[in-house]
Structures are given as structure tokens and as C-alpha cells.
Design a protein around this motif. Structure first.
Motif, PDB file in Angstrom:
ATOM      1  N   UNK A 174      -6.483  23.653 -30.667  1.00  0.00           N
ATOM      2  CA  UNK A 174      -6.595  25.105 -30.697  1.00  0.00           C
ATOM      3  C   UNK A 174      -5.324  25.715 -30.113  1.00  0.00           C
ATOM      4  N   UNK A 175      -5.231  27.018 -30.261  1.00  0.00           N
ATOM      5  CA  UNK A 175      -4.160  27.765 -29.619  1.00  0.00           C
ATOM      6  C   UNK A 175      -4.798  28.724 -28.626  1.00  0.00           C
ATOM      7  N   UNK A 176      -4.174  28.806 -27.469  1.00  0.00           N
ATOM      8  CA  UNK A 176      -4.734  29.661 -26.436  1.00  0.00           C
ATOM      9  C   UNK A 176      -3.665  30.592 -25.890  1.00  0.00           C
ATOM     10  N   UNK A 177      -4.176  31.679 -25.327  1.00  0.00           N
ATOM     11  CA  UNK A 177      -3.301  32.579 -24.596  1.00  0.00           C
ATOM     12  C   UNK A 177      -3.069  31.924 -23.244  1.00  0.00           C
ATOM     13  N   UNK A 178      -1.830  31.603 -22.970  1.00  0.00           N
ATOM     14  CA  UNK A 178      -1.519  30.752 -21.816  1.00  0.00           C
ATOM     15  C   UNK A 178      -1.996  31.361 -20.502  1.00  0.00           C
ATOM     16  N   UNK A 179      -1.825  32.658 -20.380  1.00  0.00           N
ATOM     17  CA  UNK A 179      -2.155  33.311 -19.105  1.00  0.00           C
ATOM     18  C   UNK A 179      -3.666  33.472 -18.920  1.00  0.00           C
ATOM     19  N   UNK A 180      -4.346  33.878 -19.977  1.00  0.00           N
ATOM     20  CA  UNK A 180      -5.776  34.196 -19.824  1.00  0.00           C
ATOM     21  C   UNK A 180      -6.685  33.042 -20.221  1.00  0.00           C
ATOM     22  N   UNK A 181      -6.143  32.097 -20.980  1.00  0.00           N
ATOM     23  CA  UNK A 181      -6.983  30.988 -21.439  1.00  0.00           C
ATOM     24  C   UNK A 181      -7.833  31.312 -22.646  1.00  0.00           C
ATOM     25  N   UNK A 182      -7.684  32.506 -23.210  1.00  0.00           N
ATOM     26  CA  UNK A 182      -8.451  32.843 -24.413  1.00  0.00           C
ATOM     27  C   UNK A 182      -8.028  31.917 -25.553  1.00  0.00           C
ATOM     28  N   UNK A 183      -9.015  31.384 -26.212  1.00  0.00           N
ATOM     29  CA  UNK A 183      -8.770  30.435 -27.300  1.00  0.00           C
ATOM     30  C   UNK A 183      -9.084  31.111 -28.630  1.00  0.00           C
ATOM     31  N   UNK A 184      -8.252  30.885 -29.616  1.00  0.00           N
ATOM     32  CA  UNK A 184      -8.376  31.544 -30.909  1.00  0.00           C
ATOM     33  C   UNK A 184      -8.811  30.540 -31.990  1.00  0.00           C
ATOM     34  N   UNK A 185      -9.430  31.056 -33.069  1.00  0.00           N
ATOM     35  CA  UNK A 185      -9.803  30.156 -34.157  1.00  0.00           C
ATOM     36  C   UNK A 185      -8.617  29.750 -35.020  1.00  0.00           C
ATOM     37  N   UNK A 186      -7.558  30.549 -35.008  1.00  0.00           N
ATOM     38  CA  UNK A 186      -6.355  30.187 -35.761  1.00  0.00           C
ATOM     39  C   UNK A 186      -5.135  30.479 -34.899  1.00  0.00           C
ATOM     40  N   UNK A 193      -1.030  38.848 -36.341  1.00  0.00           N
ATOM     41  CA  UNK A 193      -0.389  38.585 -35.066  1.00  0.00           C
ATOM     42  C   UNK A 193       0.935  37.878 -35.267  1.00  0.00           C
ATOM     43  N   UNK A 194       1.588  37.618 -34.157  1.00  0.00           N
ATOM     44  CA  UNK A 194       2.868  36.917 -34.207  1.00  0.00           C
ATOM     45  C   UNK A 194       2.858  35.817 -33.173  1.00  0.00           C
ATOM     46  N   UNK A 195       3.418  34.698 -33.548  1.00  0.00           N
ATOM     47  CA  UNK A 195       3.457  33.602 -32.590  1.00  0.00           C
ATOM     48  C   UNK A 195       4.596  33.821 -31.611  1.00  0.00           C
ATOM     49  N   UNK A 196       4.254  33.801 -30.338  1.00  0.00           N
ATOM     50  CA  UNK A 196       5.245  33.933 -29.272  1.00  0.00           C
ATOM     51  C   UNK A 196       5.011  32.772 -28.307  1.00  0.00           C
ATOM     52  N   UNK A 197       5.956  31.820 -28.263  1.00  0.00           N
ATOM     53  CA  UNK A 197       5.745  30.643 -27.415  1.00  0.00           C
ATOM     54  C   UNK A 197       5.638  30.985 -25.927  1.00  0.00           C
ATOM     55  N   UNK A 198       6.087  32.176 -25.561  1.00  0.00           N
ATOM     56  CA  UNK A 198       5.938  32.573 -24.153  1.00  0.00           C
ATOM     57  C   UNK A 198       4.510  33.014 -23.851  1.00  0.00           C
ATOM     58  N   UNK A 199       3.788  33.385 -24.888  1.00  0.00           N
ATOM     59  CA  UNK A 199       2.420  33.885 -24.675  1.00  0.00           C
ATOM     60  C   UNK A 199       1.361  32.847 -25.029  1.00  0.00           C
ATOM     61  N   UNK A 200       1.642  32.062 -26.034  1.00  0.00           N
ATOM     62  CA  UNK A 200       0.605  31.179 -26.567  1.00  0.00           C
ATOM     63  C   UNK A 200       0.998  29.720 -26.415  1.00  0.00           C
ATOM     64  N   UNK A 201       0.008  28.900 -26.219  1.00  0.00           N
ATOM     65  CA  UNK A 201       0.261  27.471 -26.060  1.00  0.00           C
ATOM     66  C   UNK A 201      -0.735  26.647 -26.844  1.00  0.00           C
ATOM     67  N   UNK A 202      -0.322  25.447 -27.161  1.00  0.00           N
ATOM     68  CA  UNK A 202      -1.179  24.515 -27.887  1.00  0.00           C
ATOM     69  C   UNK A 202      -2.119  23.832 -26.909  1.00  0.00           C
ATOM     70  N   UNK A 203      -3.328  23.613 -27.351  1.00  0.00           N
ATOM     71  CA  UNK A 203      -4.318  22.962 -26.519  1.00  0.00           C
ATOM     72  C   UNK A 203      -5.049  21.928 -27.360  1.00  0.00           C
ATOM     73  N   UNK A 204      -5.075  20.704 -26.896  1.00  0.00           N
ATOM     74  CA  UNK A 204      -5.866  19.675 -27.567  1.00  0.00           C
ATOM     75  C   UNK A 204      -6.942  19.248 -26.571  1.00  0.00           C
TER      76      UNK A 204
END
Lengths: 360, 247
Positions: A174-186, A193-204
Motif C-alpha cells: 500500500x501507499x501511506x501518508x508518511x506523517x499521518x499513517x493514512x493508507x490509500x487504496x491506490x 492526486x500527485x505523488x510526492x515522495x516527501x509526503x507518501x511512502x511505500x508500505x508492505x
């Protein structure tokens, strides 16, 4: 006293009898229900793309599948899925990870909506937690919030009413908002939206995390509704469209499915309120030699869905005279621009499959 | 004198009753108005040929003759205006909301529902009439909004009490629907909103008083049962005549 503990086991406990020399179209005893589903049992459904098939077959065969966000009367049936209706028991779209499910439950029970779940694309605004339920997004960010508030009210009601929760485990990635931990379906940027590596991170997600999330989900919903409910788990046989794990997709997909299967198996052993239905095993059965997959070796064919559901209905019989057909009923096309009726493999709404468009 | 034809299904009965009442009050005045009815969706069992609507089945022919004093076909060149009383009205806002909650509706969904309404077979038929007869003013009135006493209406009203719907949002929806309809229907066709005086305070449902005593569109005039919340009575028909047909 026997001389060998295997001597008295039934034939289906041996690979030769149970798999190699058995038709994949007719696996005996592959599933034995833990508890029955009655006509009055209120069933809620959710999960990854494959779950749509299960939801549809349950409804078609007379089971009481809840729908707390039914489509407007004025919207023709063949457009329901396009707007996120008639897929599951509420309009949450596909829920790919258990963390996403837990997140939804926490939100619904709290009754409040996060305001940081709005993605933008071409001047329109999307609910990042269910970006595919409005084909053209919403006109304003305020609308996203208003719609989500109405949605979580419906989800709350669903949790109150359901007797059984049928959940298809889809992904560990999944992809999550790094700061808040919110996880998205896509991933941000796939639909909106726009992918910003400073905001979003990969989570397995790891096995212990998924297990913990599912247990927490059950606990908070149980506490909210004041009573226990049953859960029927299944693992989606649909492989990953793409992986961001850095590994080959075959390896990543096997990891995901293995972890999800292990979680389901562990929880089945621990909780009598959990049943497990082997969709994954039926479709990926080596004896089937891949015939249940479409040419992309990912989507499950109508025939595959049919075999899966026949195994299900062998234990939970159809409650109507209609038997599961190879192809779900497709409403007649109306109006201009209506193309040929899609096959079952195409009929599910699948954001995850959209990742294919990014393949080189 | 404007020559008028009313076509419709069972909902035409309210208009027929109102017309009969007018004729009874003033038998000397020729209203220049004909009515042609067919039950349910049976108006689809007609064909439009050289400006004439001709039944293709005996059952429609029979009901035409009953409702039109013996006429079995509609010669559209005999009329200046046509009003259609069948199919759901696009102004029936509950059709845009999910059943269990009066929740917001996106503009995309609203537009799609309007487009889907335009593709309904009966609406398509009426639009085809307008296209084939450009000199005929065609007005779609559709079926009435359900009675405020209908169980479904009561449920929605109850939900709206718990989660009030902003009336300005409903007004905005109606405005958007009107804009969409102008794009979707032929230029000589209009889509009429039911008279406000017949509707409840929300504008979503018909007042209960108009659904009591409604009669069937049948060879023998019979009242609808008490639990019928979709058909309206002669008073409703008179309101339509006064506000829409003969404004």
C-alpha cells in the motif's frame, strides 16, 4: 494402534488424490463450513476486486447481502458499478489492505472525517480513500467531505446490522501518508492526486501487522455494536498488477498472498467466529494449469469464478432456484455508445489493475 | 383555438376526470382537447408513421378507442400541442438520492441520471414525436410525484428530519436539471414541473389530499385502492389543467 498416522486419513488429505488426480472443476471437500449462513443472516461484504464476484453471487443466490448505500432509482443498473454502487455493502469501493479496513472502521465509529483525504485532478476533487466511486470526482473539496460523512454514517449502520462480515484479503502493499499513517487504496497519482515522495511512502505490511489490524478491527466493531459478529475470510487469487517492493512481481505477489493466507489460517485456528473459504487455492490449483485465469494471467475468468462459487454453494446452498451461472446477468445495453457486454473478468471495478497502464 | 392532445398511461385518468368535470360544468364550451391512453408502458406498442401514432397491438387500440371517444390513432397534425403523462418526471428528486439516506448528490451523478432519463423508452418515444413534428409543441409532464403518505416518502421525510437537506441544494439541483433538460430534449419539447400548490413543503412529494379517490384508466371506472400512493385524483388533474395545459 495404527502403524502410521497417515494411514487413516481421508483421500483428500493426500496430494495425489486431492489434487493431482482430481478434476480442478470439482474439488471434493475443499471447503467445509464452520457455521451456516441462513436466509435471514445479514451479510456485509468488502475487500479487493475479487470480492465483487463473491458479493454478486451471494446476492444473486438469495442471500441477505446488506446494501446501506443503494444506488439512486434514476441510475440504470449497468451504471451502478461505475459510481461505486451495488459492489459491496456500502459505497467504499475496493478495500485492498486490512489497514485500510481498520482505518475505515475507526473513522466510521468515530463519526468524524479526516479533512486531509482530498486529492485533486484537473480541477476536480477526489476522496483519496475511495477515489474511484465518482468517475469525474467532485466539484469542490467540501463536497468530498459531505459525501464522505454520509458514507461513514452508512458504514456505521452496516457494522450495527451485520451478522457476518465477508472480507476478501487482497494486498499487503500500500501507499501511506508518511506523517499521518493514512493508507490509500491506490498510489497518489494513479487516479488523482500527485505523488510526492516527501509526503507518501511505500508500505508492505508484515504478517504480524495484518493479523494485529484484523484483530483490532474485530474488537472495535464488536465493542461498537455491543455484540460479536462472524467473519468469513478469503484470499483473492488475483496476483498483483505491479509491485513497488523492489522485487520481481512474481516474488512480491507470492509473498503477499502467502502472508495473507497465513494470517487467515492463524486467525481461523484462534477464533471460532472466523471461517476461511479457499478461493485462492481453488483458482491457483496446479491441476487447473492456469485455466481459471484470463489471458493476462491475472483476472479470473467467469468459469473460474463459477468453480469457486460452486464450492462455496456446496456448503452454503443457493437460497433461490437460480444456480450460479458461468456469466453473471448483464443488463441489456441502452442508449448510444453501448458496446458488447463485458466478460466476468472485465466486470469488476479494479483500481489496482490501472497500474498496468504504467508498465513500460 | 388551440387544439390539444393529452397522451398517457394510468396517470392520464386524473386529467380525464378533471376534463369531465369541466365539461359537466360548462357543456357548451368545446375545449378542443382529446385524450389517448394506454396502460403502463404500452404506448410503446405504437408506431409513428407519417405524423400519425398508430397502435400496433389490439389492446392499445382498444384503450385508445375508450379514452379518445372512438378514435384509434393520433393524427398529430390535428393538434397544436401535445402533453405526455407517462414515465417518471426528471424533477422527481428522490430518484437522484440513494434509498436509505437523503445524502448529497454529485453533479456528475445528477447529469448522468438526467441523461439516463432521456434514454428511457417512453421519453425517447415522446422526443421522437417532437422531432418528427417540429410544429407541434410537445410538453412532457410525466407521472406525479408519489404521495407524501407513501411509506417510501415517510421514510425519506424521517431521514430528512434526522439529517436535514439544505433547501438551497434542492433548488440548485432543480436548476441544474432544468439546464440539462434544455440540452437533452428537442427544441419544441419542454419538460414541466408539477404545480407547486400540489406539492408538500419540501417539494419532493405530492400532498396526500391529491392521492385520495384517484380512479383507474379502465373500461369501467374503478377507484385505486387506499394504499395506492402514485395515482392522483381529479383535483390534481384540474391543477395540471389550470397551470400547465391551459395556463
Amino acid at each position: 494402534m495404527t502403524d502410521n498416522p497417515y494411514r487413516t486419513l481421508p483421500p483428500t488429505h493426500f496430494w495425489r488424490n486431492g489434487v493431482a488426480e482430481t478434476s480442478p472443476l470439482n474439488l471434493q471437500d475443499i471447503y467445509q463450513k464452520r457455521w451456516p449462513l441462513a436466509a435471514k443472516t445479514k451479510i456485509a461484504t468488502a475487500g479487493s476486486c475479487f470480492a465483487q464476484h463473491i458479493s454478486r453471487f451471494l446476492r444473486t443466490n438469495g442471500y441477505n447481502v446488506l446494501d446501506l448505500e443503494t444506488a439512486p432509482e434514476g441510475l440504470p443498473a449497468h451504471l451502478h458499478n461505475q459510481f461505486g454502487y451495488s459492489m459491496y455493502s456500502a459505497r467504499y469501493g475496493n478495500i485492498y489492505t486490512v489497514r485500510q479496513l481498520l482505518q475505515l472502521a475507526q473513522e466510521a465509529i468515530s463519526g468524524t472525517v479526516r479533512e486531509d483525504i482530498i486529492w485533486e485532478k484537473s480541477g476536480r476533487f477526489y476522496d483519496a480513500l475511495r477515489p474511484n466511486i465518482e468517475p469525474n470526482g467532485f466539484a469542490t473539496p467540501e463536497e468530498v467531505i459531505a459525501h464522505r460523512l454520509a458514507h461513514i454514517r452508512a458504514v456505521r449502520q452496516m457494522f450495527k446490522e451485520m451478522d457476518v462480515f465477508v472480507f476478501t484479503l487482497g494486498l499487503t502493499e500500500a501507499w501511506e501518508h508518511t506523517e499521518t499513517g493514512v493508507v490509500y487504496p491506490t498510489a497518489p497519482g494513479t487516479i488523482a492526486g500527485q505523488f510526492d515522495p516527501d509526503l507518501y511512502g511505500f508500505k508492505n505490511f508484515k504478517l504480524y501487522e495484518i493479523r494485529s489490524d484484523l484483530v483490532q478491527f474485530m474488537n472495535i466493531v464488536k465493542k461498537f455494536r455491543g455484540s460479536m459478529f462472524r467473519t468469513l475470510l478469503t484470499v483473492s487469487p488475483v496476483p498483483l498488477t505491479a509491485t513497488a517492493s523492489g522485487k520481481h512481481v512474481l516474488q512480491a505477489s507470492t509473498y503477499s498472498k502467502s502472508v495473507l493466507r497465513a494470517v487467515a489460517g492463524q486467525l481461523y485456528d484462534e477464533f471460532p467466529s472466523i471461517d476461511y473459504f479457499p478461493s485462492y487455492e481453488i483458482v491457483t490449483n496446479p491441476a487447473a494449469r492456469g485455466i481459471f485465469f484470463a489471458s493476462n494471467l491475472r483476472s479470473v475468468t467467469s468459469e473460474g469464478v463459477d468453480v469457486v462459487m460452486r464450492s462455496f454453494f456446496a456448503e452454503h446452498p443457493a437460497l433461490t432456484t437460480q444456480t450460479p451461472s458461468a456469466k453473471p446477468t448483464v443488463p441489456p445495453a441502452t442508449g448510444q455508445g453501448a458496446g458488447p457486454a463485458p466478460s466476468a473478468a472485465d466486470e469488476v471495478q479494479c483500481e489496482e489493475a490501472m497500474l498496468e497502464a504504467f508498465a513500460k | 383555438m388551440t387544439r390539444t392532445v393529452l397522451i398517457g398511461n394510468s396517470h392520464l385518468a386524473a386529467l380525464k376526470q378533471a376534463l369531465e368535470a369541466r365539461r359537466a360544468r360548462d357543456p357548451e364550451t368545446d375545449l378542443h382537447i382529446d385524450t389517448f391512453g394506454a396502460h403502463l408502458n404500452n404506448f410503446l406498442e405504437t408506431r409513428l408513421e407519417n405524423g400519425t401514432i398508430i397502435p400496433t397491438t389490439d389492446r392499445v387500440k382498444r384503450v385508445f378507442e375508450f379514452t379518445a371517444d372512438g378514435k384509434s390513432a393520433i393524427r398529430l397534425d390535428e393538434y397544436d400541442q401535445l402533453f405526455a403523462f407517462m414515465a417518471v418526471s426528471p424533477y422527481y428528486l428522490p430518484g437522484y438520492f440513494p434509498s436509505f439516506l437523503v445524502s448529497p448528490v454529485s453533479d456528475t451523478l445528477l447529469d448522468q441520471i438526467c441523461r439516463s432519463w432521456r434514454e428511457l423508452p417512453l421519453v425517447n418515444m415522446i422526443a421522437d414525436i417532437a422531432l418528427a413534428c417540429p410544429d407541434l409543441q410537445v410538453s412532457f409532464v410525466g407521472q406525479p410525484f408519489i404521495s407524501e403518505s407513501a411509506p417510501k416518502a415517510r421514510r425519506m421525510i424521517y431521514q430528512a428530519l434526522a439529517n436535514p437537506v439544505d433547501p438551497t441544494k434542492l433548488s440548485a439541483m432543480r436548476l441544474r436539471i432544468k439546464e440539462m433538460l434544455q440540452e437533452l430534449v428537442p427544441s419544441n419539447m419542454s419538460v414541466c414541473h408539477p404545480p407547486q400548490a400540489c406539492l408538500d413543503a419540501t417539494g419532493l412529494f405530492t400532498l396526500n389530499e391529491f392521492s385520495r379517490g384517484s380512479q383507474r384508466l379502465a373500461e369501467t371506472e374503478i377507484e385505486h385502492p387506499e394504499h395506492d400512493f402514485v395515482h392522483m385524483n381529479a383535483d390534481y388533474g384540474e391543477a395540471i389543467l389550470s397551470e400547465i395545459v391551459f395556463p
